[in-house]
Scaffold this active site. Structure first.
Site, PDB file in Angstrom:
ATOM      1  N   PRO A   1      24.854   4.298  -6.122  1.00 17.90           N
ATOM      2  CA  PRO A   1      25.752   3.665  -5.152  1.00 17.90           C
ATOM      3  C   PRO A   1      25.048   3.386  -3.832  1.00 17.90           C
ATOM      4  O   PRO A   1      24.029   3.990  -3.509  1.00 17.90           O
ATOM      5  CB  PRO A   1      26.857   4.707  -4.958  1.00 17.90           C
ATOM      6  CG  PRO A   1      26.753   5.623  -6.121  1.00 17.90           C
ATOM      7  CD  PRO A   1      25.317   5.623  -6.528  1.00 17.90           C
ATOM      8  N   CYS A   2      25.613   2.478  -3.076  1.00 20.62           N
ATOM      9  CA  CYS A   2      25.055   2.108  -1.770  1.00 20.62           C
ATOM     10  C   CYS A   2      25.527   3.133  -0.740  1.00 20.62           C
ATOM     11  O   CYS A   2      26.386   2.862   0.094  1.00 20.62           O
ATOM     12  CB  CYS A   2      25.533   0.704  -1.386  1.00 20.62           C
ATOM     13  SG  CYS A   2      24.843   0.072   0.145  1.00 20.62           S
TER      14      CYS A   2
END
Length: 323
Positions: free
Chosen positions: A58-59
């Site tokens: 995930p970012c």
């Protein structure tokens, strides 16, 4: 991603997945794959002998206590776990993907940290933005593809196709399947939208009713009330087919795409089955790397390892963008 690697000629040694439905889907379709159902923090990668490590993290934002972050400072994020796998396994090549927005996260500090950490393990690291529509996928979907190679290994990104395929191409003879439905009220509103159109094609009073407060805002709204046309690629699929801000209505019928239509747009083969609730199946498909995009990249990775003489001689540069 695993399917893309398989289609390029790789053998899967291990997959780590926390979501129970994703695990069940992987095991149903590939019983011989070693799918570890666990939190990746609990998995020890030391001693593994594989050529390629892949992952999608995930970012997540990092806390910037100092001027420069090292590997240990990213602890607690899933990027740290991906980096740990690379550090412990020491593959010849690693491959990761992320959303385009990661390049702008924390004003560019996140991508700079990622590049510096992965490069510190002794790899030549680069990234590029690839649009799935250029690789046989009937969908406009941009993703950042990270590639890390050991010194002396060459790699080149796949060249785009000249003739993108359309939604009509992708959904030809698609199998029937379950799918989400719109409410009667939403059907009445979206009936006003032609293929290729959006909320702007509704009568003004219908626009106001459908859009609510968003009617008076500006910019970034053309995904609302959007009906895809047969002769164009689909817009990026999300994890839910009926979200107001990212509507993806069927070209002829007033409904979201079905599960099998979703899968076709993501270039999954019809033989690939999904396990779990309806919402879980949509989520699995929407979160996936389009299979044909993964295959295109994986073929170049395979070429780098097995046929390095076919890889163009291009300079390797540490690519860091500042925003």
């Amino acid at each position: 991603m695993a399917l893309g690697l398989e289609k390029a000629g790789f053998e899967t040694k291990m997959l780590v997945e926390y979501d129970k439905d994703c695990v069940a889907t992987l095991r149903k379709n590939r019983p011989k794959w070693d799918v570890i159902h666990d939190d990746i923090q609990q998995v020890d990668f030391k001693g593994m002998n594989v050529d390629v490590v892949t992952g999608g993290f995930p970012c997540q934002a990092f806390s910037h206590a100092g001027n420069k972050l090292g590997f240990e400072d990213t602890r607690g994020t899933l990027f740290y776990e991906f980096a740990r796998a690379v550090k412990e396994i020491r593959p010849k090549i690693f491959l990761a993907e992320n959303v385009e927005a990661i390049l702008r996260n924390q004003d560019g500090k996140t991508i700079q940290t990622i590049m510096e950490v992965l490069s510190s393990f002794g790899y030549d690291v680069r990234y590029d933005i690839l649009n799935a529509v250029n690789y046989g996928v009937a969908q406009k979907r941009k993703r950042v593809i990270f590639i890390g190679t050991k010194k002396g290994i060459k790699f080149q990104y796949p060249k785009p196709n000249k003739n993108p395929i359309t939604l009509g191409d992708a959904l030809k003879n698609v199998p029937e399947s379950i799918g989400q439905k719109y409410s009667d009220e939403k059907i009445k509103l979206l009936k006003h939208v032609p293929p290729g159109g959006s909320w702007v094609n509704m009568p003004i009073e219908v626009q106001k009713k459908y859009m609510g407060k968003s009617f008076y805002s500006t910019g970034g709204r053309r995904g609302m009330g959007r009906r895809i046309a047969w002769d164009e690629p689909c817009l990026t699929l999300t994890c839910s087919p009926g979200q107001k801000m990212t509507e993806r209505c069927h070209p002829e019928e007033v409904r979201p795409f079905t599960v099998r239509e979703y899968a076709r747009i993501q270039s999954f083969p019809d033989s690939w089955k999904f396990v779990g609730s309806l919402s879980s199946q949509y989520k699995q498909i929407g979160n996936a790397v389009p299979v044909k995009l993964a295959t295109a990249v994986a073929k170049e990775v395979y070429k780098s390892l097995v046929h390095p003489e076919l890889v163009a001689k291009i300079p390797v540069q540490l690519k860091i963008k500042n925003f």
